[in-house]
Design a protein around this motif. Structure first.
Motif, short mmCIF file in Angstrom:
data_model
loop_
_atom_site.label_atom_id
_atom_site.label_comp_id
_atom_site.label_asym_id
_atom_site.label_seq_id
_atom_site.Cartn_x
_atom_site.Cartn_y
_atom_site.Cartn_z
N ILE A 155 0.75 -1.03 0.18
CA ILE A 155 -0.10 -0.20 -0.01
C ILE A 155 0.81 1.26 0.12
O ILE A 155 0.70 2.17 -0.72
CB ILE A 155 -0.80 0.01 1.10
CG1 ILE A 155 -1.81 -0.92 1.00
CG2 ILE A 155 -1.74 1.42 1.35
CD1 ILE A 155 -3.03 -1.15 -0.06
N ILE A 156 1.85 1.24 0.98
CA ILE A 156 2.68 2.53 0.76
C ILE A 156 3.60 2.53 -0.47
O ILE A 156 3.56 3.70 -1.09
CB ILE A 156 3.93 1.96 1.89
CG1 ILE A 156 3.26 2.04 3.39
CG2 ILE A 156 4.83 3.32 1.90
CD1 ILE A 156 4.14 1.94 4.48
N GLU A 157 3.87 1.63 -1.24
CA GLU A 157 4.50 1.52 -2.50
C GLU A 157 3.51 2.12 -3.44
O GLU A 157 4.04 3.22 -4.30
CB GLU A 157 5.08 0.18 -2.92
CG GLU A 157 5.76 0.17 -4.13
CD GLU A 157 7.32 0.08 -3.60
OE1 GLU A 157 8.09 0.57 -4.37
OE2 GLU A 157 7.56 -0.15 -2.52
N SER A 158 2.22 1.56 -3.36
CA SER A 158 1.27 2.27 -4.33
C SER A 158 1.05 3.58 -3.98
O SER A 158 0.76 4.47 -4.97
CB SER A 158 0.00 1.50 -4.04
OG SER A 158 -1.15 2.26 -5.10
N HIS A 159 0.93 4.24 -2.81
CA HIS A 159 0.70 5.48 -2.46
C HIS A 159 1.86 6.45 -2.98
O HIS A 159 1.60 7.50 -3.38
CB HIS A 159 0.53 5.74 -0.90
CG HIS A 159 -0.62 5.32 -0.55
ND1 HIS A 159 -1.11 5.30 0.97
CD2 HIS A 159 -1.83 4.89 -1.07
CE1 HIS A 159 -2.06 4.93 0.89
NE2 HIS A 159 -3.00 4.65 -0.06
N MET A 160 3.07 5.92 -2.89
CA MET A 160 4.26 6.70 -3.38
C MET A 160 4.25 6.83 -4.93
O MET A 160 4.41 7.84 -5.59
CB MET A 160 5.49 6.06 -2.91
CG MET A 160 5.81 6.25 -1.33
SD MET A 160 5.71 7.70 -0.71
CE MET A 160 5.41 7.35 0.96
N GLN A 161 3.86 5.66 -5.48
CA GLN A 161 3.41 5.82 -6.95
C GLN A 161 2.47 6.81 -7.51
O GLN A 161 2.80 7.83 -8.21
CB GLN A 161 3.28 4.47 -7.58
CG GLN A 161 4.45 3.39 -7.49
CD GLN A 161 3.56 2.10 -7.85
OE1 GLN A 161 2.59 1.86 -8.20
NE2 GLN A 161 4.66 1.19 -7.75
N GLN A 162 1.36 6.83 -6.79
CA GLN A 162 0.30 7.87 -6.97
C GLN A 162 0.85 9.19 -6.67
O GLN A 162 0.55 10.28 -7.42
CB GLN A 162 -0.68 7.76 -6.01
CG GLN A 162 -1.70 6.37 -6.32
CD GLN A 162 -2.78 5.94 -5.59
OE1 GLN A 162 -3.53 7.21 -5.58
NE2 GLN A 162 -3.22 4.85 -5.10
N LEU A 163 1.65 9.51 -5.62
CA LEU A 163 2.16 10.72 -5.26
C LEU A 163 3.03 11.48 -6.43
O LEU A 163 3.14 12.49 -6.69
CB LEU A 163 2.92 10.94 -3.81
CG LEU A 163 2.13 10.57 -2.67
CD1 LEU A 163 2.69 10.26 -1.52
CD2 LEU A 163 1.50 12.10 -2.16
N ARG A 164 4.00 10.53 -6.66
CA ARG A 164 4.86 10.70 -8.08
C ARG A 164 4.06 10.97 -9.19
O ARG A 164 4.45 11.98 -10.05
CB ARG A 164 5.72 9.90 -8.15
CG ARG A 164 6.96 10.01 -7.16
CD ARG A 164 7.94 11.42 -7.19
NE ARG A 164 8.07 11.74 -8.92
CZ ARG A 164 9.39 11.46 -9.28
NH1 ARG A 164 10.40 10.96 -8.62
NH2 ARG A 164 9.60 11.70 -10.72
N THR A 165 2.94 10.25 -9.42
CA THR A 165 2.12 10.93 -10.32
C THR A 165 1.81 12.09 -10.53
O THR A 165 1.78 12.63 -11.48
CB THR A 165 0.88 9.68 -10.47
OG1 THR A 165 1.50 8.30 -10.65
CG2 THR A 165 0.03 9.85 -11.70
N ALA A 166 1.40 12.35 -9.12
CA ALA A 166 0.72 13.88 -9.19
C ALA A 166 1.91 14.87 -8.80
O ALA A 166 1.40 16.06 -9.00
CB ALA A 166 -0.17 13.76 -7.88
N ALA A 167 3.05 14.66 -9.10
CA ALA A 167 4.31 15.36 -8.73
C ALA A 167 4.30 15.96 -7.49
O ALA A 167 4.79 17.33 -7.11
CB ALA A 167 4.23 16.57 -9.99
N ILE A 168 3.73 15.41 -6.60
CA ILE A 168 3.70 16.04 -4.96
C ILE A 168 5.10 15.81 -4.43
O ILE A 168 5.62 14.69 -4.65
CB ILE A 168 2.75 15.26 -4.31
CG1 ILE A 168 1.26 15.93 -4.66
CG2 ILE A 168 2.89 15.69 -2.86
CD1 ILE A 168 0.20 15.02 -4.21
#
Length: 441
Positions: A155-168
């Motif tokens: 889940i943490i891995e997926s969240h980091m992928q989403q954060l990077r997708t959003a350029a956060i």
């Protein structure tokens, strides 16, 4: 001479017979599994390894593992190059309080109770039960990852992928001291090390959002700031910001900072106090929550370094009301304060506060979010903080959600896809980056 040769022959024959007899006796005495007996087809017994051999083998294993890790790292770096770079002036509030039976032994926070209204007459008109996950959760939307655990590495891995997708660029993690939690959760400080390790792989920084834990005062705040900096301060993903004076310091958000009076805060934050944290190894940039207009004066008196507005509901508070953002910018400039505006995709918390319709803000398929981001940029803040990445109870999440049917009726992002709010964030991260460069020229 002949007699001598006969004696020699007899002696030689006797010696040969003696050797044969000894050989037969030794053969009979030798056990079948003796190391000396090595029939064809059996493997020789391995020789005893010395320390040098063991060290060489361990080193070779380490090199092999590092090569594997390096290959995986190279693969990840290649994948990350497809994403825009993280914008470290764009933050997102992040919550680690979710749990499920697989990782936590029970559901945590997904089973949030429906909270009663403070007016008993109003409260009687609404249910006050607990949600029953995984089909019924304490939220108006349903996460694409299901009723997950914040401890789950995937889940943490997926969240980091989403954060990077959003350029956060910066994840602002909700934090309680060790062995403490909110009213509906469990302690979560032990999740932070893994969170930081995975964030580091994705070049995402981590800042801390200190919650109003029970008994919070200037004394234990000092203890807890020391704990954060001692434990996490040397990690490469720990977020630090360079001040106007050139100091590189941690940036720490303090939620509901107004619950401590300015005199208490002053003991911690004012240079003039003998117990001040200033100019010590534990100095930091402290950001106060500005809710009401009167908090301006208190924040100055307390010695804070900046303000943030947190709430995603336009009109809910003085700080979250967009028409006040220009005057708030002027206040921060006049008093050398860091100015952080919070924006969100919408707001709905009737899953946990079934009576709270007045604060609902419809997402309008992303238009509410884009309007808020545009208004924030016009006010020229130092940072923008998104409320939130995953505060599902209040419906402010930009994390991916999916349509869900069943006994509970959930909202969704249709007709858009689950990643719509990540994509909007990425677009505005680039715009914000361009605008900041213009402001600095």
């Amino acid at each position: 001479m002949a007699r001598f040769r006969r004696k020699s022959c007899i002696t030689l024959i006797a010696l040969v017979l003696l050797v044969l007899i000894v050989t037969v006796v030794l053969k009979a005495l030798t056990p079948e599994d003796s190391p000396f007996d090595n029939p064809v087809g059996e493997q020789p017994v391995p020789e005893r390894r010395n320390d040098d051999q063991i060290q060489r083998e361990n080193y070779n294993k380490l090199v092999q593992r590092q090569m594997t890790d390096s290959a995986q790292s190279d693969k990840l770096e290649a994948a990350l190059r497809k994403f825009p770079p993280p914008n470290y002036y764009l933050h997102a509030f992040y919550y680690t309080w979710y749990g499920n039976p697989k990782f936590d032994g029970k559901y945590i926070h997904w089973d949030h109770p429906q909270l009663p209204h403070w007016d008993l007459k109003v409260a009687q008109g609404y249910p006050q039960a607990r949600h029953v996950p995984p089909e019924d959760i304490g939220a108006n939307f349903y996460p694409s990852l299901g009723a997950y655990s914040s401890r789950d590495p995937s889940i943490i891995e997926s969240h980091m992928q989403q954060l990077r997708t959003a350029a956060i660029g910066v994840l602002v993690v909700s934090w309680y001291p060790p062995n403490m939690s909110d009213d509906n959760g469990e302690p979560t400080d032990d999740i932070v090390p893994l969170l930081m390790e995975v964030a580091h792989k994705y070049h995402v920084k981590v800042a801390f959002h200190i919650e109003p834990y029970k008994g919070r005062d200037e004394v234990n705040m000092l203890t807890n700031v020391k704990y954060i900096i001692d434990k996490y301060g040397d990690h490469p993903t720990f977020f630090k910001y360079r001040t106007n004076t050139g100091k590189l310091l941690p940036l720490i958000y303090v939620y509901d900072s107004y619950l401590m009076n300015s005199e208490q805060w002053g003991k911690l934050l004012k240079h003039t106090d003998s117990n001040s944290i200033r100019d010590t190894p534990y100095d930091a940039i402290f950001i106060a929550l500005l809710v009401e207009e009167k908090h301006k004066r208190d924040i100055l008196t307390a010695g804070f370094d900046g303000v943030y507005t947190y709430f995603a509901t336009n009109g809910f508070s003085y700080g979250s009301t967009q028409r006040n953002w220009d005057s708030l910018k002027a206040f921060c400039e006049d008093n050398n304060l860091i100015y952080i505006l919070s924006v969100g995709p919408g707001y709905i918390d009737t899953g946990v506060r079934p009576w709270n319709f007045q604060n609902t803000r419809n997402r309008i398929n992303g238009k509410y979010y884009e309007t808020s981001l545009s208004a924030a940029l016009q006010a020229r803040p130092d940072f923008i903080a998104i409320t939130s990445f995953n505060e599902w109870h209040e419906g402010t999440q930009i994390e991916m959600a999916i349509p869900k049917t069943g006994q509970t009726v959930y909202m969704d992002y249709l007709p858009n896809k689950p990643a719509i709010y990540l994509e909007i964030t990425r677009k505005w991260a680039a715009i914000f980056g361009g605008e900041r460069r213009k402001w600095q020229d």
